[in-house]
Design an enzyme around this catalytic site. Structure first.
Site, PDB file in Angstrom:
ATOM      1  CD  GLU A 230      -2.681   1.263   2.527  1.00 44.53           C
ATOM      2  OE1 GLU A 230      -2.562   2.205   3.336  1.00 44.53           O
ATOM      3  OE2 GLU A 230      -3.486   0.320   2.685  1.00 44.53           O
TER       4      GLU A 230
ATOM      5  CG  ASP B  65      -5.300   3.821   1.173  1.00 45.49           C
ATOM      6  OD1 ASP B  65      -6.355   3.212   0.891  1.00 45.49           O
ATOM      7  OD2 ASP B  65      -5.103   4.388   2.257  1.00 45.49           O
TER       8      ASP B  65
END
Length: 295
Positions: free
Chosen positions: A212, A234
């Site tokens: 991420e 994200d």
């Protein structure tokens, strides 16, 4: 009893087995029935036979038919069930999904579990199909998440498939996703990836790795480190997503995640991401209205 065998034909769904489904059903029946369905046992003669039909009182995408067949079979193998509509069918108010005939006590014992599962699954399939339609003309594919109801994940992820979505990892064991807390605890992007690669080498496991990222700088760190399979982008606005996709330039698959709603999903898909994950598919979906009525 008929069966459409949907779960037999879905690819890459090792969690969706007859054994796992039967185990789920037995656990759910223990929760609901306990030492007996005393309402039915008290009021209905043991040898009484009746029939019922499952009615649609809503509009959307049907899901859970095959599960219902398994539930009826588990409660009473002698129940005769005739499915009239298949999982994935578009349904409207007044449609009849199936009919069931046999011991009245058995029908009543199975009723609530059948409805609870099918209403929830149909709601998820309907929401999934709607969001999926908004991705038309792009390469983006719609993913679910682990934001599921405990002990009901198997049904919720199955419903996503029926609605035309794609399952992300099933649990913590079948894919590595290094999220923000992993990265922060590990000391950074490079440290998290390198520690993960060392762990896989040490344990002999072969698991895909996703990292991420929250900024373009973190995307660049992931690219510089390598040894991963997918980069999650994200909570990035569309303009930043587009820039990140261009920076990655096809070296790894990309996934947009975080706060993505029906109002922005088409714009997100247009940035060129490969996947879009939406937790709301399973954690914020309205169930469809279905009922089982004697006739």
């Amino acid at each position: 009893m008929g069966c459409f065998c949907y779960f037999c034909t879905v690819q890459n769904t090792p969690y969706l087995t007859s054994e796992a489904l039967v185990d789920f059903i037995r656990t759910a029946l223990r929760e609901d029935v306990g030492d007996g369905d005393h309402s039915s046992l008290a009021s209905i003669p043991a040898d009484a036979c009746n029939r019922a039909r499952l009615l649609v009182k809503d509009e959307g995408v049907l899901a859970g038919v095959e599960l219902a067949l398994l539930i009826f079979k588990e409660v009473d193998p002698e129940l005769q069930v005739e499915p009239l509509l298949a999982d994935g069918a578009r349904i409207k108010h007044g449609d009849v999904v199936l009919t069931v005939e046999g011991r009245a006590q058995s029908i009543l014992t199975a009723e609530r579990l059948v409805l609870n599962c099918m209403q929830r699954m149909s709601g998820i399939a309907t929401h999934t199909a709607h969001l999926n339609s908004l991705l038309a003309g792009t390469k983006a594919r719609l993913l679910d998440t682990r934001k599921t109801t405990p002990n009901f994940r198997i049904c919720e992820k199955w419903a996503v498939l029926i609605g035309g979505g794609v399952n992300h990892r099933y649990g913590l064991f079948d894919m590595i996703i290094l999220k923000d807390n992993h990265v922060d605890y590990a000391g950074g992007i490079r440290q998290a990836i390198e520690a993960t690669q060392a762990y896989l080498a040490r344990t002999g496991r072969k698991l895909p790795i996703e990292i991420e990222t929250r900024t373009l700088a973190e995307v660049q760190q992931a690219l510089d480190t390598g040894g991963i399979d997918r980069i999650m982008l994200d909570n990035m606005p569309p303009a930043q997503l587009r820039e990140a996709v261009q920076l990655i330039a096809g070296r790894f698959s990309t996934e947009a995640s975080g706060g993505i709603t029906e109002h922005i999903i088409a714009e997100v898909a247009a940035t060129g991401v490969d996947f879009i994950s939406v937790g709301a598919l399973t954690h914020s979906t309205k169930s469809l209205d279905l009922s089982l009525k004697a006739f």
